[in-house]
Design a protein around this motif. Structure first.
Motif, PDB file in Angstrom:
ATOM      1  N   PRO A  22      37.717  43.105  49.570  1.00 35.81           N
ATOM      2  CA  PRO A  22      38.810  44.050  49.285  1.00 35.81           C
ATOM      3  C   PRO A  22      40.106  43.418  48.787  1.00 35.81           C
ATOM      4  O   PRO A  22      40.746  43.949  47.885  1.00 35.81           O
ATOM      5  CB  PRO A  22      39.030  44.771  50.628  1.00 35.81           C
ATOM      6  CG  PRO A  22      38.401  43.880  51.658  1.00 35.81           C
ATOM      7  CD  PRO A  22      37.277  43.182  50.973  1.00 35.81           C
ATOM      8  N   GLU A  23      40.519  42.288  49.342  1.00 38.22           N
ATOM      9  CA  GLU A  23      41.808  41.691  48.956  1.00 38.22           C
ATOM     10  C   GLU A  23      41.791  41.224  47.510  1.00 38.22           C
ATOM     11  O   GLU A  23      42.686  41.552  46.719  1.00 38.22           O
ATOM     12  CB  GLU A  23      42.147  40.516  49.879  1.00 38.22           C
ATOM     13  CG  GLU A  23      42.694  40.957  51.226  1.00 38.22           C
ATOM     14  CD  GLU A  23      43.241  39.776  52.009  1.00 38.22           C
ATOM     15  OE1 GLU A  23      43.681  38.784  51.400  1.00 38.22           O
ATOM     16  OE2 GLU A  23      43.228  39.863  53.249  1.00 38.22           O
ATOM     17  N   LYS A  24      40.784  40.469  47.144  1.00 42.38           N
ATOM     18  CA  LYS A  24      40.695  39.964  45.765  1.00 42.38           C
ATOM     19  C   LYS A  24      40.447  41.113  44.785  1.00 42.38           C
ATOM     20  O   LYS A  24      40.984  41.117  43.668  1.00 42.38           O
ATOM     21  CB  LYS A  24      39.598  38.907  45.652  1.00 42.38           C
ATOM     22  CG  LYS A  24      39.924  37.595  46.374  1.00 42.38           C
ATOM     23  CD  LYS A  24      38.847  36.561  46.121  1.00 42.38           C
ATOM     24  CE  LYS A  24      39.231  35.205  46.713  1.00 42.38           C
ATOM     25  NZ  LYS A  24      39.313  35.229  48.169  1.00 42.38           N
ATOM     26  N   SER A  25      39.657  42.091  45.190  1.00 40.90           N
ATOM     27  CA  SER A  25      39.400  43.243  44.322  1.00 40.90           C
ATOM     28  C   SER A  25      40.681  44.027  44.070  1.00 40.90           C
ATOM     29  O   SER A  25      40.914  44.523  42.960  1.00 40.90           O
ATOM     30  CB  SER A  25      38.349  44.157  44.962  1.00 40.90           C
ATOM     31  OG  SER A  25      37.109  43.492  45.061  1.00 40.90           O
ATOM     32  N   ALA A  26      41.516  44.144  45.104  1.00 42.20           N
ATOM     33  CA  ALA A  26      42.795  44.851  44.944  1.00 42.20           C
ATOM     34  C   ALA A  26      43.668  44.154  43.916  1.00 42.20           C
ATOM     35  O   ALA A  26      44.345  44.798  43.107  1.00 42.20           O
ATOM     36  CB  ALA A  26      43.516  44.938  46.285  1.00 42.20           C
ATOM     37  N   ASN A  27      43.641  42.822  43.900  1.00 43.16           N
ATOM     38  CA  ASN A  27      44.424  42.067  42.911  1.00 43.16           C
ATOM     39  C   ASN A  27      43.882  42.280  41.501  1.00 43.16           C
ATOM     40  O   ASN A  27      44.645  42.340  40.533  1.00 43.16           O
ATOM     41  CB  ASN A  27      44.406  40.570  43.252  1.00 43.16           C
ATOM     42  CG  ASN A  27      45.283  40.239  44.430  1.00 43.16           C
ATOM     43  OD1 ASN A  27      46.288  40.908  44.664  1.00 43.16           O
ATOM     44  ND2 ASN A  27      44.914  39.234  45.205  1.00 43.16           N
ATOM     45  N   VAL A  28      42.563  42.404  41.393  1.00 44.33           N
ATOM     46  CA  VAL A  28      41.957  42.682  40.081  1.00 44.33           C
ATOM     47  C   VAL A  28      42.388  44.055  39.585  1.00 44.33           C
ATOM     48  O   VAL A  28      42.737  44.240  38.412  1.00 44.33           O
ATOM     49  CB  VAL A  28      40.418  42.597  40.160  1.00 44.33           C
ATOM     50  CG1 VAL A  28      39.789  43.074  38.849  1.00 44.33           C
ATOM     51  CG2 VAL A  28      39.969  41.177  40.477  1.00 44.33           C
ATOM     52  N   PHE A  29      42.393  45.038  40.477  1.00 45.87           N
ATOM     53  CA  PHE A  29      42.763  46.408  40.114  1.00 45.87           C
ATOM     54  C   PHE A  29      44.173  46.487  39.539  1.00 45.87           C
ATOM     55  O   PHE A  29      44.465  47.363  38.718  1.00 45.87           O
ATOM     56  CB  PHE A  29      42.661  47.321  41.336  1.00 45.87           C
ATOM     57  CG  PHE A  29      41.281  47.897  41.558  1.00 45.87           C
ATOM     58  CD1 PHE A  29      40.258  47.675  40.643  1.00 45.87           C
ATOM     59  CD2 PHE A  29      40.998  48.645  42.679  1.00 45.87           C
ATOM     60  CE1 PHE A  29      38.986  48.197  40.837  1.00 45.87           C
ATOM     61  CE2 PHE A  29      39.730  49.180  42.880  1.00 45.87           C
ATOM     62  CZ  PHE A  29      38.720  48.948  41.956  1.00 45.87           C
ATOM     63  N   LYS A  30      45.052  45.581  39.957  1.00 45.24           N
ATOM     64  CA  LYS A  30      46.438  45.594  39.460  1.00 45.24           C
ATOM     65  C   LYS A  30      46.506  45.380  37.947  1.00 45.24           C
ATOM     66  O   LYS A  30      47.492  45.741  37.307  1.00 45.24           O
ATOM     67  CB  LYS A  30      47.266  44.514  40.168  1.00 45.24           C
ATOM     68  CG  LYS A  30      47.511  44.791  41.639  1.00 45.24           C
ATOM     69  CD  LYS A  30      48.271  43.643  42.284  1.00 45.24           C
ATOM     70  CE  LYS A  30      48.440  43.859  43.783  1.00 45.24           C
ATOM     71  NZ  LYS A  30      49.118  42.720  44.443  1.00 45.24           N
ATOM     72  N   HIS A  31      45.460  44.774  37.387  1.00 42.70           N
ATOM     73  CA  HIS A  31      45.466  44.439  35.959  1.00 42.70           C
ATOM     74  C   HIS A  31      44.639  45.430  35.132  1.00 42.70           C
ATOM     75  O   HIS A  31      44.432  45.215  33.937  1.00 42.70           O
ATOM     76  CB  HIS A  31      44.925  43.025  35.753  1.00 42.70           C
ATOM     77  CG  HIS A  31      45.713  41.969  36.463  1.00 42.70           C
ATOM     78  ND1 HIS A  31      46.897  41.457  35.970  1.00 42.70           N
ATOM     79  CD2 HIS A  31      45.508  41.354  37.664  1.00 42.70           C
ATOM     80  CE1 HIS A  31      47.369  40.564  36.818  1.00 42.70           C
ATOM     81  NE2 HIS A  31      46.547  40.484  37.850  1.00 42.70           N
TER      82      HIS A  31
END
Length: 336
Positions: A22-31
């Motif tokens: 979830p944490e890394k995926s959330a950072n991907v979603f920002k882009h």
């Protein structure tokens, strides 16, 4: 193990995000844009279980593609292919490069991006200002700033103006410039019209050059293109950039700011900016402004932006008077 051809790109992306957590995926979603986020969210929600071998194959493919893109950025397609063949084998390397090439967009003048600014200056300083502007528009702002700073004074403002007024450049024009500079430039060009330059590009450069170069360029632009100069100036130092000031400078700025204007400006700022401001006010004044912010209720964004711009204008005025120093990348002298 290769990923099954039955798995779509969206499914691969969903599996990758699930594997990343979830944490890394959330950072991907920002882009990503809203449509991409919605599509991936739906796909993730519909993905019930993923076999371990499929997840491993998706991660392997993702790693190989990342590796290839890194190699391409370092030395181009042939360089990437050569290194990949050594690490994952000829057949697999060709497959990865083949998949990447279809959608790959290699920036023009990629070779120049790796050139030392002083060498680049020697190479392009006698070119037409429009050619210089085109090349600099594709470079990182720090590298472009070093070149602009070293140009002859009569060329600096001209090149800056051309970068700011540049909008879309035909691939034919880019190819012609690359043909002339073929030994120093990348060979792959995106075939679509490329958006390059513009006000944001010259703002990034001017925010990085030394203060003397910036002043010279802006003074010339104010004479030749006053509206453009005003547009550039408004973007050069935004309110959040106050975080780049030291505490002494912040305190000097705050002495010039009306408390009501400050409360409105802070209403639309992030927590980091608010903390910096409040830490540089007396406890009594900080408490009073916090109370004003709480009781003023909703504020129009237009009013917030106007209040913030007034504070930015004060910062620029104090910098011109050499009462504060804005940290720059262009080598301003340090005052001790």
């Amino acid at each position: 193990m290769a990923v099954s051809e039955d798995i779509t790109g969206v499914q691969k992306a969903a599996i990758l995000l699930i594997a990343l957590g979830p944490e890394k995926s959330a950072n991907v979603f920002k882009h990503l844009n809203e449509d991409e986020i919605e599509t991936l969210t739906l796909e993730i929600a519909n993905t019930r279980s993923v076999p371990a071998e499929t997840k491993e194959a998706v991660l392997d493919e993702f790693y190989e593609v990342c590796l290839a893109q890194q190699y391409i950025s370092e030395g181009g397609i042939n360089y990437a292919k050569e290194l990949l063949e050594k690490s994952i084998g000829t057949e697999k390397a060709q497959d990865v490069i083949g998949r990447l090439t279809a959608s790959l967009q290699v920036r023009p003048f990629e070779f120049v991006r790796k050139t030392d600014p002083s060498q680049l200056l020697n190479f392009i300083q006698d070119e037409h200002p429009q050619t210089i502007a085109l090349i600099l528009s594709y470079l990182p702002s720090g590298q472009a700033a070093a070149v602009v700073s070293a140009l002859a004074p009569d060329k600096q403002a001209d090149v800056a103006k051309r970068i700011a007024q540049m909008d879309r450049t035909s691939p034919d024009v880019i190819k012609e410039v690359e043909r002339v500079l073929e030994r120093k430039l990348a060979s792959l060009v995106n075939q679509d019209y490329t958006i390059v330059g513009g006000v944001d590009a010259i703002v990034d450069i001017l925010n990085t050059v030394d203060r003397g170069t910036e002043k010279h360029i802006m003074e010339n632009l104010e004479i030749d293109e006053p509206e453009l100069a005003d547009e550039i100036r408004k973007k050069m130092f935004v309110f959040e950039d106050i975080l780049s000031l030291d505490d002494r400078s912040v305190q000097r700025v705050l002495r010039e700011v009306d408390n009501n204007e400050l409360a409105v400006a802070l209403k639309g700022s992030n927590e980091e900016v608010q903390t910096l401001i409040f830490n540089n006010l007396s406890k009594r004044l900080a408490a009073m402004i916090k109370e004003d912010m709480e009781f003023m209720g909703p504020v129009r964004m237009k009013d917030v932006e106007e209040a913030q711009q007034k504070i930015v204008n004060i910062i620029r005025k104090l910098e011109d008077a050499q009462e504060i120093i804005i940290s720059r990348g262009g080598g301003d002298d340090i005052v001790v």
